[in-house]
Design a protein around this motif. Sequence first.
Motif, PDB file in Angstrom:
ATOM      1  N   GLU A   2      36.451  34.765  34.334  1.00  0.00           N
ATOM      2  CA  GLU A   2      36.875  33.369  34.339  1.00  0.00           C
ATOM      3  C   GLU A   2      35.980  32.602  33.365  1.00  0.00           C
ATOM      4  OE1 GLU A   2      37.074  29.504  37.306  1.00  0.00           O
ATOM      5  OE2 GLU A   2      36.619  31.467  38.139  1.00  0.00           O
ATOM      6  N   HIS A  44      34.149  40.647  28.070  1.00  0.00           N
ATOM      7  CA  HIS A  44      34.543  40.446  29.474  1.00  0.00           C
ATOM      8  C   HIS A  44      35.905  39.765  29.507  1.00  0.00           C
ATOM      9  CE1 HIS A  44      30.512  41.649  30.077  1.00  0.00           C
ATOM     10  NE2 HIS A  44      29.940  40.487  30.185  1.00  0.00           N
ATOM     11  N   PRO A  45      36.962  40.489  29.133  1.00  0.00           N
ATOM     12  CA  PRO A  45      38.280  39.857  28.990  1.00  0.00           C
ATOM     13  C   PRO A  45      38.849  39.286  30.296  1.00  0.00           C
ATOM     14  CG  PRO A  45      38.452  42.240  28.782  1.00  0.00           C
ATOM     15  CD  PRO A  45      36.994  41.911  28.826  1.00  0.00           C
ATOM     16  N   GLN A  46      38.446  39.800  31.440  1.00  0.00           N
ATOM     17  CA  GLN A  46      38.977  39.323  32.722  1.00  0.00           C
ATOM     18  C   GLN A  46      38.130  38.225  33.359  1.00  0.00           C
ATOM     19  OE1 GLN A  46      41.972  40.428  33.451  1.00  0.00           O
ATOM     20  NE2 GLN A  46      41.838  41.814  31.698  1.00  0.00           N
ATOM     21  N   ALA A 102      37.049  32.710  26.352  1.00  0.00           N
ATOM     22  CA  ALA A 102      37.397  34.116  26.579  1.00  0.00           C
ATOM     23  C   ALA A 102      36.659  35.005  25.580  1.00  0.00           C
ATOM     24  CB  ALA A 102      38.901  34.312  26.442  1.00  0.00           C
TER      25      ALA A 102
END
Length: 179
Positions: free
Chosen positions: A133, A129-131, A125
């Motif tokens: 995959e 780009h926290p969202q 993570a």
Amino acid sequence: MRGRQTLPSLWLISDERNDAGLERALKRLPRGSGFIYRHYHLEPHERVARWFALRDVARTREHWTILADSALTALEWGAHGVYGAPRSLWPTRGLITLATAHDLADIALANLKKADAVLLSPVFATRSHPQAETLGPSRFRLMAAHAEMPVIALGGMTAHRARRLRWPHWAAIDGLTYP
């Protein structure tokens, strides 16, 4: 000109959020590390000025300097190479080409373009780009096996995570910037 020399193990990538600590980070990296300059957030005249300031610091430590831009600009600015999506890279005599990859299609295109290395992400993570995959260690290794060139792990990488991953090449934005 660096040609097909052995790539550095460690790569620092520039970003708007780590800009204030880049000089210090470049000085603290092991001699001969890699530096990828992006700084997309700056206006053109500010971007070129910041490049030359950071490039000069990097050169004092014999770091490889890679520019996220065209091969022509990289040559004009005295970079060792270029960085970008595989579709935008063209082998250029005298420049290292580093391709970004997020899936097997990107790796296949990097293979086709004969990139010198590919940055595969996100392994873990990330703040950028926290969202997104994440690949995780297992998927990362499975995908990396398809590359015909060295793979640089990117995405949430820190020294601790690099040791955990047991991968020879890794890069970071936040994980290598020292406040």
